[in-house]
Design an enzyme around this catalytic site. Structure first.
Site, PDB file in Angstrom:
ATOM      1  N   ILE A 181     -21.973  39.614  19.252  1.00  7.39           N
ATOM      2  CA  ILE A 181     -23.372  39.685  19.667  1.00  7.39           C
ATOM      3  C   ILE A 181     -23.617  40.884  20.566  1.00  7.39           C
ATOM      4  O   ILE A 181     -24.586  41.626  20.399  1.00  7.39           O
ATOM      5  CB  ILE A 181     -23.794  38.384  20.367  1.00  7.39           C
ATOM      6  CG1 ILE A 181     -23.699  37.205  19.395  1.00  7.39           C
ATOM      7  CG2 ILE A 181     -25.215  38.508  20.922  1.00  7.39           C
ATOM      8  CD1 ILE A 181     -23.918  35.849  20.036  1.00  7.39           C
ATOM      9  N   ASP A 201     -15.990  44.559  29.376  1.00  7.54           N
ATOM     10  CA  ASP A 201     -15.253  43.642  28.501  1.00  7.54           C
ATOM     11  C   ASP A 201     -13.772  43.974  28.627  1.00  7.54           C
ATOM     12  O   ASP A 201     -13.311  44.975  28.081  1.00  7.54           O
ATOM     13  CB  ASP A 201     -15.705  43.785  27.042  1.00  7.54           C
ATOM     14  CG  ASP A 201     -15.157  42.668  26.154  1.00  7.54           C
ATOM     15  OD1 ASP A 201     -14.011  42.225  26.400  1.00  7.54           O
ATOM     16  OD2 ASP A 201     -15.869  42.228  25.233  1.00  7.54           O
ATOM     17  N   ARG A 256     -24.713  31.508  27.720  1.00  5.18           N
ATOM     18  CA  ARG A 256     -24.475  30.174  28.250  1.00  5.18           C
ATOM     19  C   ARG A 256     -24.853  30.140  29.724  1.00  5.18           C
ATOM     20  O   ARG A 256     -24.584  31.073  30.478  1.00  5.18           O
ATOM     21  CB  ARG A 256     -23.001  29.769  28.090  1.00  5.18           C
ATOM     22  CG  ARG A 256     -22.595  29.476  26.651  1.00  5.18           C
ATOM     23  CD  ARG A 256     -23.236  28.192  26.128  1.00  5.18           C
ATOM     24  NE  ARG A 256     -22.818  27.851  24.782  1.00  5.18           N
ATOM     25  CZ  ARG A 256     -23.470  28.188  23.685  1.00  5.18           C
ATOM     26  NH1 ARG A 256     -24.581  28.906  23.783  1.00  5.18           N
ATOM     27  NH2 ARG A 256     -23.041  27.814  22.501  1.00  5.18           N
ATOM     28  N   ASP A 303     -32.754  32.067  27.897  1.00  5.59           N
ATOM     29  CA  ASP A 303     -32.819  31.122  26.792  1.00  5.59           C
ATOM     30  C   ASP A 303     -31.889  29.945  27.049  1.00  5.59           C
ATOM     31  O   ASP A 303     -31.913  28.967  26.307  1.00  5.59           O
ATOM     32  CB  ASP A 303     -32.436  31.827  25.482  1.00  5.59           C
ATOM     33  CG  ASP A 303     -32.666  30.966  24.254  1.00  5.59           C
ATOM     34  OD1 ASP A 303     -33.777  30.413  24.129  1.00  5.59           O
ATOM     35  OD2 ASP A 303     -31.744  30.827  23.425  1.00  5.59           O
ATOM     36  N   GLU A 363     -29.362  21.489  30.460  1.00  9.20           N
ATOM     37  CA  GLU A 363     -30.335  21.539  29.368  1.00  9.20           C
ATOM     38  C   GLU A 363     -30.589  20.141  28.808  1.00  9.20           C
ATOM     39  O   GLU A 363     -29.663  19.338  28.715  1.00  9.20           O
ATOM     40  CB  GLU A 363     -29.824  22.473  28.266  1.00  9.20           C
ATOM     41  CG  GLU A 363     -29.678  23.914  28.746  1.00  9.20           C
ATOM     42  CD  GLU A 363     -29.316  24.881  27.630  1.00  9.20           C
ATOM     43  OE1 GLU A 363     -29.513  24.555  26.443  1.00  9.20           O
ATOM     44  OE2 GLU A 363     -28.821  25.982  27.944  1.00  9.20           O
ATOM     45  N   HIS A 375     -33.650  27.545  24.454  1.00  3.26           N
ATOM     46  CA  HIS A 375     -32.367  27.670  23.732  1.00  3.26           C
ATOM     47  C   HIS A 375     -32.592  27.799  22.224  1.00  3.26           C
ATOM     48  O   HIS A 375     -32.120  26.983  21.423  1.00  3.26           O
ATOM     49  CB  HIS A 375     -31.453  26.479  24.039  1.00  3.26           C
ATOM     50  CG  HIS A 375     -30.003  26.789  23.804  1.00  3.26           C
ATOM     51  ND1 HIS A 375     -28.982  26.197  24.519  1.00  3.26           N
ATOM     52  CD2 HIS A 375     -29.386  27.626  22.920  1.00  3.26           C
ATOM     53  CE1 HIS A 375     -27.815  26.649  24.097  1.00  3.26           C
ATOM     54  NE2 HIS A 375     -28.038  27.520  23.123  1.00  3.26           N
TER      55      HIS A 375
END
Length: 345
Positions: free
Chosen positions: A180, A199, A261, A285, A290, A310
């Site tokens: 992503i 990363d 997340r 999102d 949740e 989400h």
């Protein structure tokens, strides 16, 4: 071959599965709620293959299906499958990596644009009747001038209230440069953004080119980025990685985006930063809990956030992708071929 199927799916891409065995659609595949364990145990006792999206494939379900040979989960991570129980039985587990990568990347860019240009705020104002004009009013243009399309030039006019930030020329910090993250970066580059990448599993030689630079620490990325977006799995290392101390390093003009997340973020610390206007804004999102609570500050208080429920991976294209992935790998399994989408225990 008995195939018990409770996944969401694309009808056209599912058709080949019916040629591979006796397919029984149930649960979510029929628009029904997630199954309770007792019901699932009862209905899968004769299954050779279980294909699901959200039902919990527990040890009890696995042990209650003596003929079970394959489990498939149409998600990027099969969190709802007891991997230890599957391993003990030697049952391969399929999953669908990358199924929603494009959709989530596009949603991330959409969130960036929405908060940078205050699009939802402007939309809400117009729908509530603010800044709208009298239907019977007609503007006149003075002789010698061309028609002017400016709505209003008062200090409380929408041109002033919703003045935002363009993406071109800004730096985008991406935490997590996998499936992503790379797609987000590719789209952002088309806007003319510079990329900063954090990363630890990616080498500089695999990332760096003109306009893209790998940074060695999260702190460096937080300090230098105009926009920050996260695309990391939840692990002990990433849980809470966006901490209070790191949030404090952000520019006062910076925006934070999270469509990965909620667990990667110290939500209370970010709420305080937004409340005190120590950063320009944020778009989410995903959340610490949740569904988001009705009295959450993002809902009731803060005017510098954009929120969605989400839905980053909620496109019809995702159904096409994961149905195609699972059906093709079931065929490979039945033919004794190498599996492309087997989850490694």
């Amino acid at each position: 071959m008995k195939i018990f199927f409770t996944a969401e799916y694309n009808e056209e891409e599912l058709k080949p599965l019916y040629e591979m065995g006796d397919v029984v659609l149930d649960g979510w595949a029929l628009g029904l709620p997630k199954m309770e364990e007792d019901e699932l145990v009862k209905k899968t006792k004769d299954a050779d293959i279980i294909i699901t999206s959200y039902d919990d494939i527990t040890r009890r379900v696995i042990e209650g299906a003596p003929n079970l040979k394959l489990i498939a989960c149409t998600r990027a991570t099969p969190v709802n499958v007891d991997m230890a129980a599957a391993k003990e039985r030697g049952i391969p587990v399929l999953y669908t990596p990358g199924r929603n990568s494009d959709s989530t990347a596009e949603m991330t860019i959409g969130l960036m644009l929405s908060i940078a240009r205050k699009i939802p705020m402007a939309y809400k104002a117009l729908k509530e009747g603010k800044y709208t004009g009298n239907p019977d009013a007609h503007k006149t243009t003075k002789e010698g001038l061309k028609a002017d399309v400016i709505w209003d030039m008062k200090m409380d006019a929408p041109y002033m209230v919703f003045k935002g930030t363009q993406l071109k020329g800004k730096s985008l910090g991406i935490l997590g440069y996998g499936s992503i993250g790379r797609r987000v970066g590719h789209i952002a580059r088309a806007f003319g953004m510079q990329l900063l990448i954090y990363d630890p599993y990616q080498g500089e030689v695999d990332i760096e080119e003109i306009g893209i630079r790998k940074v060695n620490t999260v702190e460096e990325l937080m300090k230098e980025s105009d926009f920050i977006t996260c695309h990391m799995k939840v692990t002990p290392e990433t849980t809470g990685i966006i901490s209070k101390e790191r949030i404090a390093l952000m520019k006062p003009t910076a925006y934070f985006i999270n469509a990965s997340r909620g667990a990667i973020l110290d939500e209370e610390a970010l709420i305080e930063a937004l409340r005190e206007k120590r950063i320009a804004g944020a778009a989410f999102d995903v959340y610490a809990s949740e569904p988001i609570a009705s009295n959450h500050p993002y809902v009731t208080e803060l005017d510098n956030v954009v929120i969605t429920p989400h839905i980053a991976g909620a496109t019809n294209d995702v159904l096409v992708n994961h149905t195609k992935q699972i059906v093709s790998d079931v065929r490979r399994f039945l033919n004794g071929e190498h599996l492309l989408y087997q989850y490694r225990y």
